[in-house]
Design a protein around this motif. Structure first.
Motif, short mmCIF file in Angstrom:
data_model
loop_
_atom_site.label_atom_id
_atom_site.label_comp_id
_atom_site.label_asym_id
_atom_site.label_seq_id
_atom_site.Cartn_x
_atom_site.Cartn_y
_atom_site.Cartn_z
N VAL A 275 -4.78 -2.76 12.59
CA VAL A 275 -3.71 -1.85 12.18
C VAL A 275 -2.34 -2.47 12.44
N GLY A 276 -2.18 -3.07 13.63
CA GLY A 276 -0.89 -3.65 13.98
C GLY A 276 -0.47 -4.77 13.06
N TRP A 277 -1.39 -5.69 12.77
CA TRP A 277 -1.06 -6.81 11.88
C TRP A 277 -0.91 -6.35 10.43
N GLY A 278 -1.71 -5.38 10.01
CA GLY A 278 -1.60 -4.90 8.64
C GLY A 278 -0.25 -4.28 8.35
N VAL A 279 0.17 -3.36 9.21
CA VAL A 279 1.49 -2.74 9.06
C VAL A 279 2.59 -3.76 9.36
N GLY A 280 2.33 -4.61 10.37
CA GLY A 280 3.33 -5.60 10.76
C GLY A 280 3.69 -6.56 9.64
N ASP A 281 2.69 -7.06 8.90
CA ASP A 281 2.97 -7.98 7.80
C ASP A 281 3.85 -7.32 6.74
N PHE A 282 3.57 -6.05 6.46
CA PHE A 282 4.37 -5.33 5.48
C PHE A 282 5.81 -5.21 5.97
N LEU A 283 6.00 -4.90 7.25
CA LEU A 283 7.35 -4.77 7.81
C LEU A 283 8.04 -6.13 7.91
N ILE A 284 7.26 -7.17 8.23
CA ILE A 284 7.83 -8.52 8.29
C ILE A 284 8.42 -8.92 6.95
N GLN A 285 7.70 -8.62 5.88
CA GLN A 285 8.20 -8.96 4.55
C GLN A 285 9.55 -8.31 4.29
N ARG A 286 9.68 -7.04 4.65
CA ARG A 286 10.94 -6.33 4.44
C ARG A 286 12.06 -6.85 5.35
N LEU A 287 11.70 -7.13 6.61
CA LEU A 287 12.72 -7.54 7.56
C LEU A 287 13.22 -8.96 7.31
N THR A 288 12.31 -9.89 7.00
CA THR A 288 12.73 -11.27 6.76
C THR A 288 13.60 -11.39 5.52
N ARG A 289 13.40 -10.53 4.55
CA ARG A 289 14.24 -10.55 3.35
C ARG A 289 15.64 -10.01 3.62
N ARG A 290 15.80 -9.35 4.76
CA ARG A 290 17.11 -8.80 5.12
C ARG A 290 17.86 -9.67 6.14
N ILE A 291 17.14 -10.19 7.14
CA ILE A 291 17.83 -10.90 8.22
C ILE A 291 17.32 -12.33 8.42
N GLY A 292 16.31 -12.76 7.67
CA GLY A 292 15.81 -14.12 7.80
C GLY A 292 14.66 -14.25 8.78
N ASN A 293 13.99 -15.41 8.75
CA ASN A 293 12.79 -15.63 9.57
C ASN A 293 13.08 -15.73 11.06
N GLU B 262 -9.69 -8.93 10.81
CA GLU B 262 -9.30 -9.50 9.52
C GLU B 262 -9.02 -8.43 8.47
N GLY B 263 -9.49 -7.22 8.72
CA GLY B 263 -9.21 -6.14 7.78
C GLY B 263 -7.73 -5.85 7.62
N TYR B 264 -6.88 -6.42 8.50
CA TYR B 264 -5.44 -6.22 8.35
C TYR B 264 -4.95 -6.72 6.99
N VAL B 265 -5.64 -7.72 6.45
CA VAL B 265 -5.23 -8.26 5.15
C VAL B 265 -5.34 -7.18 4.07
N VAL B 266 -6.45 -6.45 4.09
CA VAL B 266 -6.63 -5.38 3.11
C VAL B 266 -5.57 -4.30 3.29
N LEU B 267 -5.29 -3.95 4.55
CA LEU B 267 -4.28 -2.93 4.82
C LEU B 267 -2.92 -3.38 4.31
N SER B 268 -2.57 -4.65 4.54
CA SER B 268 -1.30 -5.17 4.03
C SER B 268 -1.24 -5.10 2.52
N VAL B 269 -2.34 -5.49 1.88
CA VAL B 269 -2.39 -5.45 0.41
C VAL B 269 -2.21 -4.03 -0.09
N MET B 270 -2.91 -3.08 0.53
CA MET B 270 -2.83 -1.70 0.09
C MET B 270 -1.43 -1.13 0.27
N LEU B 271 -0.78 -1.48 1.38
CA LEU B 271 0.59 -1.02 1.59
C LEU B 271 1.52 -1.59 0.52
N GLY B 272 1.32 -2.88 0.22
CA GLY B 272 2.14 -3.49 -0.82
C GLY B 272 1.92 -2.86 -2.17
#
Length: 296
Positions: free
Chosen positions: A17-35, A255-265
């Motif tokens: 759960v943490g990595w799935g939601v985290g990847d989605f938030l990382i994508q949004r945050l890095t596009r705003r403030i950088g890596n 590894e199911g975090y990948v599916v969660l990230s995809v679904m959120l996207g």
């Protein structure tokens, strides 16, 4: 033993759960403030929050030079690996990048079996293979005439491919380190090292000033906090999971975090999910549930 395995499965699901939601938030945050600012805030958060819990275990970190070198080495790999993964998410589509990162599963299992002699039952092997096959259907698409398209090398995919090897190394070594010391200590050292290396990188790039570091915190406080909680929490859950169940199994479940990230996207970014991709998601879910049931 059954109780320990169950707790290990629950911890791996927490990482999912943490990595799935985290990847989605990382994508949004890095596009705003950088890596590197994203890595700086996340690493600092983990270091500060975990300090009270890790303090009593500090003698374990520096009791043996082998453990110290291992912790520092893992932390450095996490930093460089995070850059490639964050850059992939920043440049690419999460529905494309996340399934590419799923290649860490067979790589981690291979390392665990080859280097520390972990053994998987035939059923667990089938479940892991089902997860891999499911990700294949998620990442592949069909053209209008029904034929399979060749894999496209979209923006960010090259970074993701490099990051996959770092993820496999992280999955394997985090288990070794957590078993040798304490999971919370491992997460604490990683957070501090990532924060320091990110700050040094920003200094070299001449991007450090009071305004550049404080303004993002004022502008995106909720997003930064949510991303930091998800990533740090997921890393801690995974570290504990590897001390209770085999590393390859902990990786397979989380590894199911990948599916969660995809679904959120797909749901929030309104990307379309094809029938073959839905089929792949179903296979992945069944594989993860089967792996969890056979382990616990």
């Amino acid at each position: 033993m059954r109780g320990m395995a169950l707790f290990g499965i629950l911890a791996a699901l927490g990482a999912l759960v943490g990595w799935g939601v985290g990847d989605f938030l990382i994508q949004r945050l890095t596009r705003r403030i950088g890596n590197f600012r994203t890595m700086l805030y996340g690493g600092s958060f983990g270091f500060l929050v975990l300090t009270p819990f890790a303090w009593s275990h500090l003698p374990d970190a520096f009791g043996a030079w082998q453990d110290t070198v291992l912790l520092i080495g893992i932390s450095s790999v996490v930093f460089f690996n995070a850059f490639f993964n964050f850059e992939a998410l920043r440049k690419g589509k999460i529905a494309v990048i996340a399934p590419v990162l799923a290649l860490e599963l067979p790589l981690t299992a291979l390392l665990a079996v080859a280097l520390i002699g972990e053994r998987l039952t035939p059923g667990q092997v089938v479940a892991i293979l089902a997860v891999v096959v499911g990700f294949f259907f998620v990442v592949r698409q069909k053209s209008a005439d029904g034929s399979w398209r060749k894999p496209s090398f979209e923006r960010g995919v090259a970074y993701a491919i490099i990051g996959v090897f770092g993820l496999a190394f992280y999955n394997f070594t985090i288990g070794i380190s957590s078993r040798a010391t304490e999971p919370v200590l491992t997460a604490w050292v990683i957070g501090g090292t990532v924060a320091i290396l990110s700050f040094i990188t920003l200094l070299v790039r001449r991007e450090v000033s009071a305004k550049s570091l404080i303004q993002p915190l004022r502008k995106y406080p909720g997003l930064i906090l949510a991303e930091s909680v998800c990533v740090v929490g997921a890393g801690l859950c995974f570290a504990y999971a590897t001390t209770l169940i085999p590393i390859s199994v902990a990786t397979g479940v989380s590894e199911g975090y990948v599916v969660l990230s995809v679904m959120l996207g797909l749901l929030i970014n309104r990307e379309k999910l094809r029938r073959s991709q839905l089929f792949g998601v179903g296979i992945v879910v069944l594989g993860i549930l089967g792996l969890a049931w056979m382990t616990a």
